[in-house]
Design a protein around this motif. Structure first.
Motif, PDB file in Angstrom:
ATOM      1  N   LEU A 221       0.846  -1.180   0.000  1.00 19.87           N
ATOM      2  CA  LEU A 221       0.000   0.000   0.000  1.00 19.87           C
ATOM      3  C   LEU A 221       0.889   1.241   0.000  1.00 19.87           C
ATOM      4  CD1 LEU A 221      -2.779   1.298   0.208  1.00 19.87           C
ATOM      5  CD2 LEU A 221      -2.527   1.225   2.690  1.00 19.87           C
ATOM      6  N   SER A 222       1.921   1.178   0.843  1.00 24.59           N
ATOM      7  CA  SER A 222       2.847   2.290   0.953  1.00 24.59           C
ATOM      8  C   SER A 222       3.499   2.580  -0.399  1.00 24.59           C
ATOM      9  CB  SER A 222       3.904   1.934   1.989  1.00 24.59           C
ATOM     10  OG  SER A 222       4.615   3.048   2.361  1.00 24.59           O
ATOM     11  N   ASP A 223       3.904   1.517  -1.093  1.00 27.27           N
ATOM     12  CA  ASP A 223       4.531   1.697  -2.402  1.00 27.27           C
ATOM     13  C   ASP A 223       3.557   2.304  -3.398  1.00 27.27           C
ATOM     14  OD1 ASP A 223       6.944   0.838  -1.595  1.00 27.27           O
ATOM     15  OD2 ASP A 223       6.742  -1.213  -2.343  1.00 27.27           O
ATOM     16  N   LYS A 224       2.297   1.897  -3.279  1.00 27.37           N
ATOM     17  CA  LYS A 224       1.294   2.433  -4.192  1.00 27.37           C
ATOM     18  C   LYS A 224       1.134   3.932  -3.975  1.00 27.37           C
ATOM     19  CE  LYS A 224      -1.646  -1.463  -5.261  1.00 27.37           C
ATOM     20  NZ  LYS A 224      -2.635  -2.306  -4.628  1.00 27.37           N
ATOM     21  N   ILE A 225       1.079   4.324  -2.704  1.00 29.70           N
ATOM     22  CA  ILE A 225       0.950   5.758  -2.405  1.00 29.70           C
ATOM     23  C   ILE A 225       2.166   6.508  -2.951  1.00 29.70           C
ATOM     24  CG2 ILE A 225       0.752   7.474  -0.575  1.00 29.70           C
ATOM     25  CD1 ILE A 225      -0.586   5.314   1.143  1.00 29.70           C
ATOM     26  N   ASP A 226       3.338   5.909  -2.733  1.00 29.23           N
ATOM     27  CA  ASP A 226       4.558   6.575  -3.185  1.00 29.23           C
ATOM     28  C   ASP A 226       4.604   6.745  -4.696  1.00 29.23           C
ATOM     29  OD1 ASP A 226       5.803   7.309  -0.935  1.00 29.23           O
ATOM     30  OD2 ASP A 226       6.966   5.467  -0.699  1.00 29.23           O
TER      31      ASP A 226
END
Lengths: 224, 697
Positions: free
Chosen positions: B307-312
């Motif tokens: 999820l974090s990577d997607k936001i980034d």
């Protein structure tokens, strides 16, 4: 019927442009080589006289059957050579293309056929040998290529850390954060202004400026 | 009551602050570490009849002393020798986090390992065998989920166990209160008490390195060096300059540098690797072994990281990175100032009301005018001058803490770093500078997010050049009188001038004070996390309290001093030409003659402007007989050129006393003085330059 290498390149270029765009104009050829209009026109004149192209001023350029034959022959060699250099010898794509362009004019029919069979043999039947060869290549050449740095990697590329080349305190910092030789790094992204870089190491994201990434020597991972 | 002293250590973003808050509750205070500008937090709690004092060490990755944070932590551990050190570990990133644990153990600390964010590790499909981990590290281990308060009591037990295990006789049975966390259980290698801690060595290095370590240890013991000699020797071999210095100066081992160099060269030749790399590699190798034994990955997906990577992918993208950043800045600015502004106005109005109420009250009981003036103009307006900042500061620290805890702050720094770095600053400098347009005081406090001293001080030095909202009334007054119809361009030019000067000053100051210093950017981008309200509120309160006590005193004092200067000698009209402040004004007025405003009223207005920049306007009103007639009076004194030069002077010269006081309380007198002097010189010089060129044209 001897042609100069440059004229052979013209025929090859016309073939390539033709496959992409259906029709070939003088402008396309100029763009392909980055040559001036005068030199392109001069070359086309010679090719027309020798019967390799149809071309009237201000009209499309077309290959004659004869011209197409030569162009095909050169282009086949080009593709094979690029494949051999990049996939088997692991030469960078740019260099492979450049070498291909030079050698394509000299390759005899027999050598071409046998090299073609060789590449096919390795790729299709013995991919493991290729893999082993690549590892061997890496081991043999990495000592010599002292200059590959983390900052040389582009977005999405991965590599293995080889050495930290920084002064003692910074070196301790890098190492203690897990940037140790043998560890794998992936370049995740580059900041909007081109610096810093976001890398993934030991499962976490770390950002480094180019100055810092310059001090980390790496081995590029071979894509298979 | 018995007291013990413990320290909390851990990587940044390991949830250390949350643990600290959970342990100490409201029993905490903030200050600075001695001699440096890094925040220090202390607190205490009582448990099982023992008072446990807790020091929260700065978040660090290792004890290599590469940064000021690491040096502070190491010096504290080395000198204060806490009874136990709780190392907080992010369970979802064990390998890197355990490195610090290793270093603490090697240093000889009495370590309790806390596997924090245990829920995150679980969510990512990691199963950690704590018992095995505990046995391999020979240290007690607890599991916590700090933001839910889970596992805190077990941690308290573990702390006491770690402390007691240095002395008590181990019972080794299930009735023992510490049985559950004892790493050894029935296979205890210390059946009859004594210390677990001094047992060494913890790991063995390459045999050549080990030989070198014993050689250095021998040398150190010959010179009667105190402390854990093995650890000191290792640090010396790693080329640690601080330890080198200490050993040379304190114990007089003059040739230590040569000795180490020769030894290191010998080892490096034998192992065909440089010694720093070899030692750290060995530690990581050891950790890797432990982790592979104790951790099993049940699932392959890393849910939260994904999820974090997607936001980034959006937040840090080439196209959207900057717009999103600017939007976040706009939002921050809005919350701090648009939300805080009305509250500040309310406080101002409240103090005005209080002032007139008390004034009436005092007149009613027949108090002297001097006393009334002292209480209203001195004491009450002094207190008001401090408290008026509170809404902005509270909101600022709340927002900053959310930006930091969520993980966005590092992304903002990542996106802006290239731009700021070319100015000699850091990506994180941008946020404080933007805040400076609202008010310099919270802006300076916002520089706390900068970890390097150089970056922080340079940013603080240029913040006063950002035109804060208090300077706007001066600009508006003069622009509307002298440049009617062009007010916007004039005001905009002043904002722009400030920014250009900031770039220039940053360059010059870097050249003067930080020529040699480089602050590398090695910044972790932690996964996004939901910020904890409770944490953010606590953060907000602690930091704001510091402003009230430290900067507040100076601000209050200055207001009172200015009142005294304006009211003496006895009987003069407040701030008139006959008062002390009027005399001072007359004395310094000639200095401003080349700038076009060499009359005493301007000088007095500038002195009052030190209290708060907008007071310049009010002072002109008082001195020239009322704010309403200023548009008629001022053209007698100023020309458009001298009006512009006066505005430039107002922009640059001494930031208001609140700003100076905040700089002092954040980074010390030296930098407050540097700011005051450079701004005076630069302000005078530029306004003279503008006036002189202006009259030539």
């Amino acid at each position: 019927m001897e042609l100069t290498h440059s004229l052979e390149d013209y025929l090859e270029a016309i073939l390539i442009i033709n496959r992409e765009k259906k029709v070939v104009r003088v402008k396309d050829i100029m763009k392909y080589f980055g040559y001036k209009v005068s030199s392109v026109n001069r070359a086309l004149m010679v090719l027309r006289e020798k019967g390799f192209v149809f071309h009237e001023k201000y009209e499309y350029v077309e290959l004659t059957p004869q011209g197409a034959m030569i162009a095909e022959r050169i282009y086949e060699r080009h593709k094979l050579l690029v494949k051999f250099f990049s996939k088997i010898l692991n030469v960078s794509p740019e260099l492979a293309s450049k070498d291909g362009c030079n050698i394509e004019h000299y390759l005899s029919e027999e050598s071409f056929k046998k090299l073609s069979l060789f590449v096919e043999f390795l790729e299709d039947r013995h991919p493991n040998i290729v893999k082993e060869w690549h590892q061997h290549l890496l081991a043999e050449t990495s000592e010599g290529s002292d200059s590959l740095k983390l900052s040389d990697l582009k977005k999405g590329e991965s590599a293995t850390i080889r050495k930290i080349k920084a002064k003692a305190s910074l070196k301790r910092k890098f190492l203690s954060m897990g940037l140790i030789p043998g560890e794998k790094v992936v370049v995740e992204r580059v900041a909007p202004f081109g610096d810093p870089t976001d890398i993934v190491i030991k499962g976490y994201h770390l950002s480094l400026r180019k100055e810092e990434a310059d001090q980390i020597l790496i081995e590029r991972d071979i894509k298979s | 009551m018995r007291r013990i002293k413990i320290a909390l250590a851990g990587n940044p973003n390991s949830g250390k602050t949350s643990i600290f808050n959970n342990l100490t509750g409201s029993h905490q205070r903030t200050g600075n570490w001695p001699g440096v500008t890094v925040e220090k937090r202390e607190g205490y709690f009582t448990y099982r009849g023992i008072k446990i004092e807790v020091v929260d060490l700065p978040g660090i990755y290792s004890l290599s002393a590469a940064s000021i944070d690491e040096k502070i932590a190491r010096d504290y551990l080395f000198q204060e020798k806490p009874d136990a050190v709780v190392c907080i570990v992010d369970s979802s990133n064990l390998e890197r986090n355990l490195y610090l644990v290793m270093e603490l153990i090697e240093m000889g600390m009495n370590v309790v390992i806390d596997l924090n964010m245990a829920d995150l590790a679980e969510a990512e499909g990691l199963e950690i065998d704590e018992e095995k981990l505990s046995l391999l590290f020979k240290r007690p281990i607890v599991k916590t989920v700090a933001n839910k308060g889970a596992g805190i009591d077990t941690m308290k037990d573990a702390i006491i166990f770690a402390y007691e295990s240095m002395k008590i006789t181990c019972e080794c049975d299930t009735t023992c209160p510490f049985y559950s966390m004892c790493p050894f259980k029935k296979s205890c290698p210390y059946p009859s008490s004594t210390t677990i801690v001094s047992e060494s060595p913890f790991i063995n290095y390459h045999v050549s390195a080990e030989n070198a370590v014993s050689e250095v240890s021998t040398l150190l013991s010959n010179y009667h060096v105190n402390g854990n000699l093995r650890w000191l020797s290792l640090k010396l071999l790693e080329g640690d300059q601080h330890i080198m210095h200490m050993v040379r100066e304190k114990y007089g081992i003059k040739n230590i540098e040569n000795f180490i160099q020769t030894l290191a060269a010998k080892v490096e030749k034998e192992i065909d690797n440089d010694i720093i790399t070899s030692l750290i590699e060995t530690r990581y190798g050891f950790i890797k072994g432990i982790v592979s034994e104790c951790v099993t990955r049940k699932r392959r997906r890393k849910a939260s990281r994904e999820l974090s990577d997607k936001i980034d992918r959006v937040v840090m993208s080439r196209v959207l990175g900057i717009p999103i950043f600017l939007a976040m800045m706009y939002l921050t600015f809005k919350i701090v100032f648009a939300l805080g502004g009305p509250l500040s106005d309310l406080i101002s109005a409240g103090f005005d009301y209080l002032s007139s109420w008390i004034s009436n009250l005092l007149t009613g009981i027949g108090a002297s005018n001097a006393l009334i003036s002292f209480i209203t103009n001195g004491v009450i307006s002094g207190a008001g001058a401090v408290i008026v900042f509170l809404p902005n500061i509270l909101l600022l620290f709340f927002v900053i803490s959310i930006l930091e805890d969520s993980g966005y702050m590092t992304r903002a720094a990542f996106v802006m770093d290239k731009f700021m770095h070319t100015l000699g600053l850091h990506g994180k400098s941008f946020i404080p500078m933007i805040l400076g347009f609202g008010c310099n005081v919270p802006a300076i406090m916002a520089t706390r997010t900068l970890k390097s001293r150089k970056d922080r001080i340079l940013t603080i030095l240029v913040i006063p050049l950002m035109s804060c909202s208090a300077r706007l009334p001066i600009y508006v007054l003069f622009a509307s009188i002298f440049f009617p119809g062009h007010e916007d361009i004039v005001v905009f030019s002043l904002y722009l001038l400030g920014i250009v000067l900031a770039i220039f000053v940053a360059k010059v100051m870097k050249g003067i004070f930080f020529k040699e210093e480089v602050a590398p950017l090695i910044m972790e981008l932690p996964p996004y996390r939901l910020p904890q309200w409770k944490n953010s509120l606590q953060e907000m309160w602690l930091r704001s309290r510091l402003f009230l006590t430290k900067a507040g005193t100076i601000i209050f004092g200055t207001v009172v001093v200015i009142w005294i200067l304006s009211s003496l000698p006895v009987g003069v009209e407040y701030a008139s030409g006959e008062s002390i402040i009027g005399q001072i004004g007359k004395f310094i007025a000639p200095i401003f003659k080349p700038a076009g405003f060499g009359f005493w009223q301007a000088a007095v207005a500038l002195i009052f402007g030190i209290l708060a920049k907008e007071v310049v306007v009010g002072t002109f009103g008082t001195l020239f007989g009322g704010a309403k007639i200023l548009s008629n009076v001022l053209p007698h004194y100023f020309t458009p050129i001298s009006a512009y030069s006066f505005m430039v002077m107002s922009l640059i010269y001494i930031p208001c006393i609140a700003t100076v006081a905040t700089i002092k309380s954040e980074v010390g007198w030296r930098w407050a003085l540097v700011t005051v002097s450079y701004s005076l010189i630069l302000g005078w010089f530029l306004s003279v330059l503008i006036y002189q060129i202006g009259i030539l044209l």
